[in-house]
Design a protein around this motif. Structure first.
Motif, PDB file in Angstrom:
ATOM      1  N   ASP A   1       0.804  -1.228   0.000  1.00 43.74           N
ATOM      2  CA  ASP A   1       0.000   0.000   0.000  1.00 43.74           C
ATOM      3  C   ASP A   1       0.835   1.276   0.000  1.00 43.74           C
ATOM      4  OD1 ASP A   1      -2.231  -1.587   0.027  1.00 43.74           O
ATOM      5  OD2 ASP A   1      -2.647  -1.337   2.169  1.00 43.74           O
ATOM      6  N   LYS A   2       1.954   1.272   0.759  1.00 44.62           N
ATOM      7  CA  LYS A   2       2.717   2.507   0.942  1.00 44.62           C
ATOM      8  C   LYS A   2       4.215   2.387   0.659  1.00 44.62           C
ATOM      9  CE  LYS A   2      -0.304   4.595   4.453  1.00 44.62           C
ATOM     10  NZ  LYS A   2      -0.330   5.210   5.808  1.00 44.62           N
TER      11      LYS A   2
ATOM     12  N   LYS B   1       5.172   9.196   6.849  1.00 45.06           N
ATOM     13  CA  LYS B   1       5.722   9.382   8.192  1.00 45.06           C
ATOM     14  C   LYS B   1       6.210   8.085   8.799  1.00 45.06           C
ATOM     15  CE  LYS B   1       2.817  13.412   9.207  1.00 45.06           C
ATOM     16  NZ  LYS B   1       1.749  13.969  10.086  1.00 45.06           N
ATOM     17  N   GLU B   2       5.520   6.973   8.505  1.00 44.18           N
ATOM     18  CA  GLU B   2       5.893   5.691   9.115  1.00 44.18           C
ATOM     19  C   GLU B   2       7.313   5.260   8.757  1.00 44.18           C
ATOM     20  OE1 GLU B   2       1.446   5.259   8.023  1.00 44.18           O
ATOM     21  OE2 GLU B   2       3.211   6.407   7.383  1.00 44.18           O
ATOM     22  N   ALA B   3       7.791   5.707   7.595  1.00 45.05           N
ATOM     23  CA  ALA B   3       9.132   5.314   7.150  1.00 45.05           C
ATOM     24  C   ALA B   3      10.230   5.970   7.976  1.00 45.05           C
ATOM     25  CB  ALA B   3       9.319   5.665   5.674  1.00 45.05           C
ATOM     26  N   LYS B   4       9.843   6.918   8.853  1.00 42.09           N
ATOM     27  CA  LYS B   4      10.819   7.571   9.722  1.00 42.09           C
ATOM     28  C   LYS B   4      10.804   6.995  11.130  1.00 42.09           C
ATOM     29  CE  LYS B   4      10.285  11.840   7.096  1.00 42.09           C
ATOM     30  NZ  LYS B   4       9.872  13.258   7.123  1.00 42.09           N
TER      31      LYS B   4
ATOM     32  N   PRO C   1       7.774  -1.438   9.494  1.00 34.90           N
ATOM     33  CA  PRO C   1       8.091  -2.110   8.224  1.00 34.90           C
ATOM     34  C   PRO C   1       8.503  -1.157   7.108  1.00 34.90           C
ATOM     35  CG  PRO C   1       6.138  -3.093   9.192  1.00 34.90           C
ATOM     36  CD  PRO C   1       6.501  -1.913  10.066  1.00 34.90           C
ATOM     37  N   LEU C   2       7.893   0.034   7.058  1.00 32.83           N
ATOM     38  CA  LEU C   2       8.261   0.981   6.006  1.00 32.83           C
ATOM     39  C   LEU C   2       9.634   1.590   6.249  1.00 32.83           C
ATOM     40  CD1 LEU C   2       4.867   2.802   5.347  1.00 32.83           C
ATOM     41  CD2 LEU C   2       5.953   1.006   3.987  1.00 32.83           C
TER      42      LEU C   2
END
Length: 278
Positions: free
Chosen positions: A214-215, A223-226, A231-232
């Protein structure tokens, strides 16, 4: 008179060197600014297997530019003519006298570490006053940028209400870290390992697979990748490492030392390094 002197000096220096060198950061900067026309099908030959399982079209286009400019530097001039009226990418630290090329491949300035931050369109569109505030903030927080660029970007985004994080470039100009002395077989082994590990991580469970599906393509914008451990966050690290290795693969294969003809670089605005020995 001074301008004439500097121009003549530039010509004399370039004549004394049939080939000259530029920093990896300057190469990336002009490769990012000059866009080649490319069909999406051309991305399939960027590597032995498809990279679209991990990378977005803009990321693939960036790798395509990087590789093609290394293979055929004269494409820079063609792209320059086509892109003359297009808005380029602006950086906080632009070299005021123009980027330099080096006759001496051991010149200290050629191998010094580099770091820079993009001035995004969100800021340039607000006018010169806002650009000044932005560059002042970056300069005032330079130590944080060096030590923790994620935290730096978080504060930068909050300070200027940025919707998209600006690009940063940071690293060593002496060659991609841990890549310069690799041969092509070692690099391909490393690339294959990243691809295998990334796919294995993505497929470890249904939840992780769905999040990445999805992302996972826009990890530079979510933001989740930071968030460490998310997982991101892990997926983004795989993507960054893959692109780093691929650039090392292209440079090792086509132009390991970032060596070019001085006349071409002068057309791109480069000037001779004043520190290189004649």
């Amino acid at each position: 008179m001074l301008d004439t002197y500097e121009s003549n000096k530039s010509i004399c220096l370039s004549k004394s060197c049939s080939e000259v060198y530029i920093t990896k950061s300057n190469f990336e900067r002009i490769a990012n600014k000059k866009r080649l026309e490319v069909e999406q099908a051309d991305f399939e030959d960027l590597y032995d297997s498809s990279l679209s399982i991990m990378l977005t079209v803009p990321e693939l286009r960036g790798l395509y530019n990087y590789r093609e400019f290394l293979k055929n530097p004269n494409l820079f001039i063609q792209a320059l003519e086509k892109n003359n009226n297009q808005t380029g990418i602006y950086w906080v630290w632009e070299e005021s006298s123009g980027p330099a090329f080096h006759c001496n491949k051991d010149c200290n300035r050629l191998h010094s570490d580099y770091i820079n931050v993009e001035i995004p369109p969100e800021i340039t569109d607000r006018g010169c006053h806002e650009v000044g505030k932005y560059t002042s903030f970056v300069e005032a927080n330079f130590e944080l940028l060096k030590s923790d660029d994620r935290l730096f970007l978080k504060r930068l985004e909050a300070q200027f209400f940025l919707k998209n994080p600006p690009k940063t470039i940071k690293g060593s100009n002496s060659g991609t870290t841990n890549i310069k002395n690799f041969d092509l077989i070692e690099l391909k082994d490393s690339i294959e390992k990243v691809l295998r590990d990334a796919v294995s991580f993505k497929n470890k469970d249904e939840e992780t697979s769905k999040i990445i599906r999805d992302k996972g393509y826009g990890t530079n914008r979510v933001k989740e990748a930071k968030v460490s451990g998310h997982p991101l966050f892990v997926w983004h690290k795989y993507k960054v490492e893959l692109k780093r290795l691929l650039k090392g693969y292209y440079s090792s294969k086509y132009n390991r030392e970032f060596k070019f003809e001085p006349s071409l670089l002068q057309q791109l605005g480069f000037k001779p390094c004043v520190c290189c020995k004649k």
